[in-house]
Design an enzyme around this catalytic site. Structure first.
Site, PDB file in Angstrom:
ATOM      1  CG  ASP A  67       3.831   6.877 -50.719  1.00  0.00           C
ATOM      2  OD1 ASP A  67       4.870   6.552 -50.582  1.00  0.00           O
ATOM      3  OD2 ASP A  67       3.332   7.835 -51.053  1.00  0.00           O
ATOM      4  CG  ASN A 136      -1.723  16.221 -56.897  1.00  0.00           C
ATOM      5  OD1 ASN A 136      -0.998  16.040 -55.906  1.00  0.00           O
ATOM      6  ND2 ASN A 136      -2.146  15.132 -57.533  1.00  0.00           N
ATOM      7  CG  HIS A 138      -0.123  13.649 -53.853  1.00  0.00           C
ATOM      8  ND1 HIS A 138       0.216  13.104 -55.115  1.00  0.00           N
ATOM      9  CD2 HIS A 138       1.333  13.861 -53.445  1.00  0.00           C
ATOM     10  CE1 HIS A 138       1.523  12.971 -55.215  1.00  0.00           C
ATOM     11  NE2 HIS A 138       2.108  13.322 -54.298  1.00  0.00           N
ATOM     12  CD  GLU A 143      -2.399  11.471 -56.828  1.00  0.00           C
ATOM     13  OE1 GLU A 143      -2.202  12.605 -56.489  1.00  0.00           O
ATOM     14  OE2 GLU A 143      -1.515  10.946 -57.685  1.00  0.00           O
TER      15      GLU A 143
HETATM   16  C1  F6R Z   1       6.225   9.972 -51.326  1.00  0.00           C
HETATM   17  C2  F6R Z   1       4.981  10.537 -50.944  1.00  0.00           C
HETATM   18  C3  F6R Z   1       4.516  11.834 -51.893  1.00  0.00           C
HETATM   19  C4  F6R Z   1       5.641  12.901 -51.973  1.00  0.00           C
HETATM   20  C5  F6R Z   1       5.263  14.141 -52.840  1.00  0.00           C
HETATM   21  C6  F6R Z   1       6.138  15.081 -53.228  1.00  0.00           C
HETATM   22  O1  F6R Z   1       6.245   9.113 -50.242  1.00  0.00           O
HETATM   23  O2  F6R Z   1       4.515  10.373 -50.023  1.00  0.00           O
HETATM   24  O3  F6R Z   1       3.492  12.591 -51.107  1.00  0.00           O
HETATM   25  O4  F6R Z   1       6.083  13.356 -50.914  1.00  0.00           O
HETATM   26  O5  F6R Z   1       4.935  13.650 -54.089  1.00  0.00           O
HETATM   27  O6  F6R Z   1       7.441  14.413 -53.875  1.00  0.00           O
HETATM   28  P1  F6R Z   1       8.773  15.165 -54.037  1.00  0.00           P
HETATM   29  O7  F6R Z   1       9.337  15.331 -52.668  1.00  0.00           O
HETATM   30  O8  F6R Z   1       9.460  14.261 -54.835  1.00  0.00           O
HETATM   31  O9  F6R Z   1       8.530  16.451 -54.583  1.00  0.00           O
END
Ligand code: F6R
Length: 253
Positions: A67, A136, A138, A143
């Site tokens: 992303d 959450n 995702h 989301e």
């Molecule tokens: C980032 C992504 C998100 C993160 C998630 C956890 O490319 O795709 O799904 O993996 O938000 O973020 P962290 O690792 O910073 O807790």
């Protein structure tokens, strides 16, 4: 799903790096899907260390980001393009052209999303996708309530995600409001999935993904449909799992 529980975040990084290195040993020209955020950093640093100290050959990888925020220039240090230059391209010795990131600066974002899907297909699809999980539930930036078969597209970030990610920015309002993200259907097409999670704040989302029903309220639960998924967790992230005797390598009976 294979669920592996290890004592510490450092153990998670080392074990996940083993999974990636095994794949690269089998196919040096692996197409690697790379998550950003804090969860996979230990994997990237461990792979870079093995490259420096043990001669692990990362030179034939082709990488695809999960992303990107919209509206941030590639050079903006908060962009995922910049993150992947710092954590993957430079330390792996890869030219930037081999680390693909959705272009969040294009005016026609839907077109940018479609082109990103096409570039993944042109590379032959993703062999191994590294994932983190949001508090959450995702994955990517899909989301809650995302379609379980969604493709790469523009999405609004939830209030929870913007607040979780504010730690990477100078001020909460600086967190972009939108992103381009691979869809859940896109992610499911990767031949192998590797999700890492560390810390208590991920425990609830992990439990919902692994033991809950497959449901759009926890997008990561869609991984239950994938035949080759490994979750590597530290004890804190695994602390709300209740159903299984999960694999705990190295633990004495
Ligand atoms: C980032 C992504 C998100 C993160 C998630 C956890 O490319 O795709 O799904 O993996 O938000 O973020 P962290 O690792 O910073 O807790």
């Amino acid at each position: 799903m294979d669920v592996v529980v290890l004592p510490t975040a450092a153990d998670v990084a080392a074990h996940a790096a083993d999974v990636v290195a095994e794949r690269i040993a089998a196919e040096p020209a692996t197409v690697l899907g790379v998550a950003t955020g804090s969860s996979p950093v230990g994997i990237y640093r461990e792979l870079a260390r093995r490259r420096r100290e043990e001669g692990l050959d990362l030179s034939r990888l082709e990488c695809f980001a999960l992303d990107e925020y919209t509206g941030l220039a590639r050079e903006d240090p908060h962009s995922y393009a910049a993150y992947l230059q710092r954590e993957v391209a430079d330390p792996f010795g890869l030219p930037s052209a081999r680390v693909h990131v959705p272009d969040g600066t294009r005016e026609d974002r839907e077109r940018a999303a479609q082109e990103y899907e096409q570039s993944i297909a042109a590379a032959g699809g993703i062999d191994l996708q590294i994932l983190g999980i949001g508090t959450n539930g995702h994955i990517g930036f899909n989301e809650p309530l995302s379609s379980l078969s969604s493709r790469t597209r523009v999405l609004a970030l939830s209030a929870q995600t913007r607040s979780d990610n504010a730690r990477f920015f100078d001020a909460p309002d600086d967190v972009p409001t939108h992103c381009l993200t691979q869809g859940l259907g896109t992610i499911l097409e990767a031949r192998q999935l590797l999700l890492v999670a560390q810390g208590e704040r991920k425990a609830e989302a992990v439990a919902a993904a692994v033991e809950g029903p497959v449901a759009a309220r926890c997008p990561a639960s869609v991984l239950q449909f994938h035949r080759r998924t490994t979750l590597v967790l530290d004890e804190a992230a695994a602390s709300r799992l209740t159903l299984g005797e999960y694999e705990r390598p190295g633990r004495r009976a």
